[in-house]
Enzyme design. Sequence first.
Site, short mmCIF file in Angstrom:
data_model
loop_
_atom_site.label_atom_id
_atom_site.label_comp_id
_atom_site.label_asym_id
_atom_site.label_seq_id
_atom_site.Cartn_x
_atom_site.Cartn_y
_atom_site.Cartn_z
N LYS A 123 0.84 -1.21 0.00
CA LYS A 123 0.00 0.00 0.00
C LYS A 123 0.87 1.25 0.00
O LYS A 123 2.08 1.17 0.24
CB LYS A 123 -0.94 -0.03 1.21
N ARG B 105 -10.91 0.38 14.26
CA ARG B 105 -10.60 1.17 13.07
C ARG B 105 -11.44 0.57 11.95
O ARG B 105 -12.56 0.97 11.74
CB ARG B 105 -9.08 1.08 12.81
N TYR C 160 17.22 30.28 5.29
CA TYR C 160 16.07 31.09 5.70
C TYR C 160 16.13 31.44 7.19
O TYR C 160 16.52 30.61 8.02
CB TYR C 160 14.77 30.34 5.45
N MET D 273 12.31 24.39 0.34
CA MET D 273 11.39 23.59 -0.46
C MET D 273 12.14 22.57 -1.32
O MET D 273 11.78 21.39 -1.37
CB MET D 273 10.55 24.52 -1.36
C1 LIG Z 1 -0.36 -1.74 6.83
C2 LIG Z 1 -0.95 -3.05 7.21
C3 LIG Z 1 -0.16 -4.20 7.33
C4 LIG Z 1 1.34 -4.14 7.26
O1 LIG Z 1 1.82 -3.61 8.47
P1 LIG Z 1 3.39 -3.41 8.75
O2 LIG Z 1 3.42 -2.94 10.15
O3 LIG Z 1 3.85 -2.40 7.78
O4 LIG Z 1 4.03 -4.73 8.54
C5 LIG Z 1 -0.80 -5.40 7.57
N1 LIG Z 1 -2.15 -5.46 7.70
C6 LIG Z 1 -2.93 -4.37 7.61
C7 LIG Z 1 -4.40 -4.51 7.79
C8 LIG Z 1 -2.37 -3.13 7.38
O5 LIG Z 1 -3.15 -2.05 7.31
#
Ligand SMILES: *Cc1c(COP(=O)(O)O)cnc(C)c1O
Length: 377
Positions: free
Chosen positions: A49, A147, A270, A318
């Site tokens: 992700k 969540r 800056y 920046m």
């Molecule tokens: C992001 C995520 C993972 C991976 O977690 P890490 O701590 O990066 O290994 C696994 N399961 C779910 C549901 C996640 O959101």
Amino acid sequence: MTSDLAGLLNSPDAARVGAVLVIDLAALVANWRDMADRAPGAECAAVVKANGYGLGDVAVATALWQSGARSFFVADIEAGVRVKTALPQSRTLVLHGVPAGTEAELSARGLVPVLSSLCEVERWGAYARKLGRKLPALIHIDTGMNRLGLPPAELDRLCNDPAGLLDGIDLQAWMSHLACADDPTNPFTVEQLRRVRAALARLPNAPVSLSNSAGIFHGTDYHFDLVRPGIGLYGPNPAPWAPNPMRPVIRLLARILQIRDVAPPDTVGYDATHRVAAPGRVAALGMGYADGYPWSLAGKGVAMVAGHAAPLIGRVSMDLLTADVTGVPDHLLQVGGWADIIGPHRDVDQVAKEAGTIGYEVLTRLGARYHRIYING
Ligand SMILES: *Cc1c(COP(=O)(O)O)cnc(C)c1O
């Protein structure tokens, strides 16, 4: 620096940008194998992700696919389509599930949603029955994170009528997620395992997935059938209570754009926050906060030029950083050369610590502007 990399840094592509992100695919693959070996009874997926934690989701997934990974978790459909198009044989799982109106695209693309509510379970099942074939899904049960995932009341309803509610669904796994796995002393992890087992005892049999990277380090009880490492694949320490077992994957280099002599009472950058204490030299480097490098890192951390430390001084601009290169010998210091910002001398966890954040944020904020060079692929 391998001679290979030196060649790539001298390439016309690298010359067009201020900073280069080098991604070591062999280290990434080694980290995935390391995770897989720690959970020998389970399938080892890869969480890609947020654009592969900033490293490029398609590039990451492709390298891992070639090494044997078969399942990839993404956050949304947009990323799912990208990964599935590149790797049509993969199982691409969408953590955000099936928002209303996306059923046709998800199913046509062969994406597997992670369903987090009974509403979603019913939506996906109804669409499957309309198509006249089963549709694959994972079902996420909340065990205390509050969540995503079926809350306890929805779990009860599912337990009372699994056949009806799962009609049309090819259930590939029950899933839950640990809230505190990176803290080995937190009793909540054990409590979540207990809740997972209690839920499973009331549900139809299917594979189970619980552990993220840190969870894998809690031992076989936490492995079940499918593990979901993310962060550890990319190099940061997933189990911060012990030395980092993972191999570093990224290296971030900024181009030296200009070098100047300075002396007291000069200031740098800056707001003139940095006051020069003694005669020396300052280099301007080609990256800044627009590349995801935190503004809060003003005056913190050290860059490395040809093996010599160059403290980062003054504000983060920046598109620019400034470094004190007084300690770099003349013959090693040149405009057009490179300074290591993240590398063997300063890893992602170290940058995160300096910035008061976590490795996850440092990685996922890595800018789109960096020229990404993949090595050892
Ligand atoms: C992001 C995520 C993972 C991976 O977690 P890490 O701590 O990066 O290994 C696994 N399961 C779910 C549901 C996640 O959101």
